[in-house]
Design an enzyme around this catalytic site. Structure first.
Site, mmCIF file in Angstrom:
data_model
loop_
_atom_site.group_PDB
_atom_site.id
_atom_site.type_symbol
_atom_site.label_atom_id
_atom_site.label_comp_id
_atom_site.label_asym_id
_atom_site.label_seq_id
_atom_site.Cartn_x
_atom_site.Cartn_y
_atom_site.Cartn_z
ATOM 1 N N GLY A 45 0.858 -1.252 -0.145
ATOM 2 C CA GLY A 45 0.015 0.188 0.131
ATOM 3 C C GLY A 45 0.704 1.394 -0.001
ATOM 4 O O GLY A 45 1.188 1.887 1.029
ATOM 5 N N SER A 59 0.773 3.797 -3.261
ATOM 6 C CA SER A 59 -0.030 4.952 -3.941
ATOM 7 C C SER A 59 -1.348 5.436 -3.386
ATOM 8 O O SER A 59 -2.110 4.254 -2.606
ATOM 9 C CB SER A 59 -0.119 4.311 -5.432
ATOM 10 N N GLU A 61 13.298 -4.959 -5.923
ATOM 11 C CA GLU A 61 12.227 -5.093 -6.727
ATOM 12 C C GLU A 61 12.236 -4.856 -8.045
ATOM 13 O O GLU A 61 11.487 -5.366 -9.047
ATOM 14 C CB GLU A 61 11.104 -4.102 -6.094
HETATM 15 C C1 LIG Z 1 -1.179 -2.583 -13.008
HETATM 16 C C2 LIG Z 1 -0.680 -1.740 -11.951
HETATM 17 C C3 LIG Z 1 -0.475 -2.193 -10.570
HETATM 18 C C4 LIG Z 1 -0.280 -1.484 -9.483
HETATM 19 N N1 LIG Z 1 -0.157 -2.049 -8.329
HETATM 20 C C5 LIG Z 1 0.332 -1.191 -7.101
HETATM 21 C C6 LIG Z 1 0.521 -1.665 -5.800
HETATM 22 O O1 LIG Z 1 0.317 -2.917 -5.667
HETATM 23 N N2 LIG Z 1 0.692 -0.735 -4.869
HETATM 24 C C7 LIG Z 1 0.895 0.203 -4.999
HETATM 25 O O2 LIG Z 1 1.161 1.130 -4.132
HETATM 26 N N3 LIG Z 1 0.796 0.976 -6.361
HETATM 27 C C8 LIG Z 1 0.760 0.205 -7.349
HETATM 28 N N4 LIG Z 1 0.649 0.796 -8.709
HETATM 29 C C9 LIG Z 1 0.475 2.054 -8.873
HETATM 30 C C10 LIG Z 1 1.949 2.785 -9.504
HETATM 31 O O3 LIG Z 1 2.856 2.564 -8.429
HETATM 32 C C11 LIG Z 1 1.528 4.065 -9.949
HETATM 33 O O4 LIG Z 1 0.684 3.843 -11.304
HETATM 34 C C12 LIG Z 1 2.846 4.771 -10.399
HETATM 35 O O5 LIG Z 1 3.620 4.903 -9.438
HETATM 36 C C13 LIG Z 1 2.368 5.884 -11.001
HETATM 37 O O6 LIG Z 1 1.429 6.719 -10.590
HETATM 38 P P1 LIG Z 1 0.282 7.594 -11.417
HETATM 39 O O7 LIG Z 1 -0.556 6.179 -11.855
HETATM 40 O O8 LIG Z 1 -0.346 8.175 -10.182
HETATM 41 O O9 LIG Z 1 0.776 8.377 -12.380
HETATM 42 P P2 LIG Z 1 1.383 9.635 -12.319
HETATM 43 O O10 LIG Z 1 2.341 9.868 -11.132
HETATM 44 O O11 LIG Z 1 0.126 10.730 -12.387
HETATM 45 O O12 LIG Z 1 2.249 9.857 -13.660
HETATM 46 C C14 LIG Z 1 1.188 10.207 -14.932
HETATM 47 C C15 LIG Z 1 2.284 10.359 -16.003
HETATM 48 O O13 LIG Z 1 3.299 11.346 -15.649
HETATM 49 C C16 LIG Z 1 4.567 10.994 -15.420
HETATM 50 N N5 LIG Z 1 5.383 11.681 -14.514
HETATM 51 C C17 LIG Z 1 5.031 11.938 -13.281
HETATM 52 N N6 LIG Z 1 5.811 12.588 -12.712
HETATM 53 C C18 LIG Z 1 6.853 12.852 -13.547
HETATM 54 C C19 LIG Z 1 8.097 13.615 -13.238
HETATM 55 N N7 LIG Z 1 8.512 14.116 -12.380
HETATM 56 N N8 LIG Z 1 8.859 13.704 -14.619
HETATM 57 C C20 LIG Z 1 8.248 13.223 -15.715
HETATM 58 N N9 LIG Z 1 7.089 12.293 -15.793
HETATM 59 C C21 LIG Z 1 6.329 12.323 -14.508
HETATM 60 C C22 LIG Z 1 4.523 9.428 -15.260
HETATM 61 O O14 LIG Z 1 5.578 9.019 -15.693
HETATM 62 C C23 LIG Z 1 3.176 9.136 -16.000
HETATM 63 O O15 LIG Z 1 3.570 8.979 -17.459
HETATM 64 C C24 LIG Z 1 -0.076 -0.137 -9.732
HETATM 65 C C25 LIG Z 1 -0.221 0.338 -11.038
HETATM 66 C C26 LIG Z 1 -0.636 -0.355 -11.830
HETATM 67 C C27 LIG Z 1 -0.919 0.089 -13.392
#
Ligand SMILES: Cc1cc2nc3c(=O)[nH]c(=O)nc-3n(C[C@H](O)[C@H](O)[C@H](O)COP(=O)(O)OP(=O)(O)OC[C@H]3O[C@@H](n4cnc5c(N)ncnc54)[C@H](O)[C@@H]3O)c2cc1C
Lengths: 386, 351
Positions: free
Chosen positions: A132, A134, A251
């Site tokens: 947990g 995100s 990881e």
């Molecule tokens: C299938 C799946 C399983 C997952 N499982 C888990 C889980 O078990 N536990 C958990 O905690 N999370 C989980 N996640 C969440 C995952 O860690 C996040 O999706 C990830 O960290 C990105 O966050 P976000 O989706 O909010 O995208 P955002 O952070 O909103 O990003 C959107 C876009 O903007 C870009 N971006 C953001 N910041 C920057 C920056 N500083 N510079 C350049 N580009 C940037 C990103 O690269 C992306 O392309 C899962 C995600 C998926 C898709």
């Protein structure tokens, strides 16, 4: 001017071949009815019965101390088991997060009581963990999390929302990151702590989120004043950020970061063979894919060797994940290029089922576990770009 | 980053450090130009000879250091990373081939032909190689020749073959070599180290390691330029687009490095052809991507003759095509994979 990277080779000795063959036999038997769709899920596929069978073979927590039920086997032995499982897309999800992440965290930082209580259950394939981190407003910017843990008599009270938590709906426990210090914006990496959370606690509401494949793998989780006993804090209060990020070299460098699509390659090869004459393009593309994979495997083994020696090759691990995700994400494109894919998903046809699932699933590979953009930022900073 | 990992100060790393120090001091743009114009860099070659580097892969019985390919890899990579304008890699390869069949090693730099020539029953050698770098400056050439399915390592005097200058990306003096009934200086049956592709796998291994070296250097140059070149009031390395280009270069550099070392280890294990195929198929791609990124980062300045960049990028373009391009090797690998059922793929990878 030497290289900024270290990739000292690590070889898998021949003595491990019997283990490899044993895993292979085990999988052949237990996996004989797995569909293409199912194996497309690979290490996120949830199958508790399978995990218990793997546990019974001693293949979970393989490297952990015997006193916690572990096998005290080498990291290489674990690598062999893991890659054999990934090669056939075995559903590791019910034990993978505990085996890869939460167990090692408890071994490193957990209390004696936590280890005795949880590690043997992970090893048996009984205890499923989820991660947990995100939140709705904290994705890449993980330190922006808002969920809080308030100190109360005998423990903590958690409130807030976690999201995207893989397999939370099937999990027994979560390692959750919560804010325990002040909410000072400038100090957002401080005052975070990790907790071991019993998913059956009252006040936890898990809502599966259907994803684009039509299935629900991840979840939104609401914490409404959830009580966590004091002895379920992991490590040191306030050290959650460094604790959570130090796991990343483990990881990010393992074969799950480049083998998620591997199971589609054998049926693709058979399909090309059935087309008759092997054309030049197909041969070149298949050869290039093989070369890429072999080198990724060498890189992953090298990082493993460094981790086993107590180093923390964070840069090298980030490189493996970045290259690995790109490799596996390209594979459905390769299938489209070399086979005559239909615009239908044909149930019962292994290639079609795998291609159908993977095409829809690969976009997540360069998001989960740190997005491609975030990884590249880490790599660039590590190289000394100011 | 984890340079602390280089805790094993083996002969191989010590040798590489020595070479590194020498080359960083000696290899200037002027000397690279002189070599392209046809002058041999005798002082540099002699310095390497005096350090004992040129016999690193030769057996101890031939007064060599008897290093394995894995041990020699850091030295070969260092030579690549400074675009060393001498046939060091070729000579090391040649002495390894001669030494491995017990032939005596001649003085001076030695060129290598990648193609397999024919050996007739009068012990005369015929064949053609479209590209032999450095041959103008080498008195000797090592070729592999075949006779009724058996392969021989042969040492030829350059005067026994005819040369025709060819143009290359690297602009290293190179020739097309034709042997028509040449009499070898020495000849010996090759053991199973030399397979049906002759010296091609070893040469492809060398080129991959050199590519990794060039990429190491380009990466460092790009990081430095990213931190110093300013536009819009800040270093261009502050722009995320540049950071990501450099991160991808880093990934390609790392992959090339691992590929080169992998191929070296496979030669040591007697599996050189497979190792070279994997390594060159991956390393050639890394060369392509690395050169593209570096040129984008350096802007117009990097496109000039005056700038050092093209001495590296032209070598990348040269070496990715030499000794079998990434596509040529990939096709070979692919045909091998596609000759068997899909289930064999994993068995082949996991051993
Ligand atoms: C299938 C799946 C399983 C997952 N499982 C888990 C889980 O078990 N536990 C958990 O905690 N999370 C989980 N996640 C969440 C995952 O860690 C996040 O999706 C990830 O960290 C990105 O966050 P976000 O989706 O909010 O995208 P955002 O952070 O909103 O990003 C959107 C876009 O903007 C870009 N971006 C953001 N910041 C920057 C920056 N500083 N510079 C350049 N580009 C940037 C990103 O690269 C992306 O392309 C899962 C995600 C998926 C898709």
């Amino acid at each position: 001017m030497t290289s900024p990277f270290t990739f000292k080779p690590l070889e898998i000795p021949e003595e491990l071949t019997p283990l490899r063959l044993r895993v292979r036999d085990f999988l052949k038997d237990i996996g004989k009815d797995w569909s293409g769709w199912k194996v497309g899920h690979s290490w996120t596929g949830f199958d508790k019965e399978f995990s218990r069978a793997v546990g019974a073979e001693g293949w979970i927590g393989m490297t952990w101390p015997k006193q916690y039920g572990g096998g005290e086997r080498s990291h290489l032995e674990r690598f062999v088991v893991v890659e054999e499982m990934l090669a056939v897309g075995a559903p590791l999800g019910a034990h993978w997060f505990g085996d890869r992440q939460s167990g090692p965290l408890l071994l490193r930082l957990g209390t004696e009581q936590q280890r005795q209580r949880f590690l043997p259950e992970i090893v048996r394939g009984n205890a499923t963990f989820c991660i947990g981190l995100s939140e709705p407003n904290a994705g890449s910017d993980l330190a922006a999390i808002k969920s809080r843990a308030k100190k109360v008599h005998g423990g903590w009270r958690l409130s807030g929302t976690k999201i995207w938590t893989t397999n939370a709906q099937h999990s027994d426990l979560m390692i959750g990151l919560f804010r325990t210090g002040t909410g000072d914006e400038k100090l957002k990496h401080q005052g975070l702590s990790q907790f071991l959370i019993d998913m059956k606690s009252s006040g936890i509401d898990v809502r599966p989120i259907r994803d684009l494949t039509g299935e629900a793998h991840f979840n939104e989780i609401f914490f409404d004043d959830v009580f966590v006993p004091a002895d379920m804090l992991v490590g040191v209060e306030g050290d959650g950020w460094s604790q959570a990020t130090s796991e990343l070299a483990f990881e990010r460098s393992q074969p799950d970061r480049f083998m998620s699509c591997f199971p589609v390659l054998p049926p693709l090869i058979d399909d090309i063979r059935q087309q008759g004459n092997i054309d030049r393009l197909s041969a070149r593309k298949i050869g290039a894919t093989l070369a890429d994979l072999v080198i990724l495997r060498e890189m992953s083994l090298s990082v493993l060797g460094q981790l086993a020696e107590g180093h923390a090759p964070a840069q090298e691990a980030a490189l493996v994940k970045d290259l690995g995700n790109s490799h596996e994400q390209q594979i459905p494109n390769l299938v489209r290029e070399l086979a005559d894919c239909q615009a239908t998903i044909e149930r019962g046809n292994r290639l079609s089922e795998l291609q159908g699932f993977l095409t829809q699933n690969v976009p997540s590979y360069s998001l989960r576990g740190g997005t491609r953009e975030i990884l590249r930022g880490i790599i660039a900073k590590g190289l000394g770009l100011r | 980053m984890s340079n602390t990992m280089n805790d094993e100060t083996s002969i191989g790393t010590l040798m590489a450090e020595q070479v590194e120090r020498l080359l960083s001091r000696e290899v200037t743009r002027e000397r690279l130009i002189a070599v392209e114009q046809g002058t041999f860099d005798t002082p540099l070659w002699q310095a390497l000879e005096e350090m004992g580097i040129t016999l690193a892969l030769a057996p101890e019985s031939a007064a060599g250091a008897g290093l394995s390919w894995q041990d020699a890899e850091p030295t070969l990579r260092a030579a690549g990373s400074w675009a060393a304008p001498v046939p060091l890699g070729e000579s090391l390869l040649a002495t390894w081939a001669l030494g491995s069949v017990g032939l005596e090693i001649p003085e001076g730099p030695i060129a290598v032909a990648e193609g397999v020539f024919r050996l007739d029953h009068n012990q005369h050698i015929s064949g053609t190689d479209a590209l032999v770098p450095w041959i103008q400056h080498c008195q000797h050439l090592v070729v592999v020749a075949e006779q009724s399915g058996q392969r021989f390592v042969c040492l030829l005097n350059r005067d026994e073959v005819s040369l025709e200058t060819v143009e290359t990306f690297a602009r290293i003096p190179s020739s097309r070599v034709v042997a028509s009934g040449a009499t070898p200086v020495a000849i010996a049956a090759a053991d199973n180290i030399i397979g049906e592709l002759g010296l091609l796998p070893a040469l492809a291994t060398l080129r991959t390691v050199q590519i990794a070296g060039v990429l190491d250097r380009l990466l460092a140059l790009c990081v430095e330029y990213g931190n110093t070149r300013e536009q819009f009031g800040r270093p261009i390395g502050k722009f995320q687009a540049i950071q990501h280009l450099i991160a991808d270069m880093a990934a390609q550099t790392a992959a090339a490095q691992v590929a080169g070392l992998y191929a070296c280890r496979q030669i040591d294990k007697g599996n050189g052809e497979y190792g070279a195929a994997i390594a060159k198929a991956r390393g050639g791609l890394a060369a392509t991507r690395g050169a593209e990124a570096a040129h984008q980062i350096f802007g117009a300045m990097g496109f000039t003759d005056e700038h050092i960049l093209h001495y590296y990028s032209r070598r990348l373009w040269q070496w990715r095509d030499e000794a079998g391009s990434e596509h040529w090797w990939a096709e070979r690998l692919g045909r091998r994979v596609l000759a068997q059922s899909g289930d064999e793929l994993w068995r082949g990878i996991s051993g």
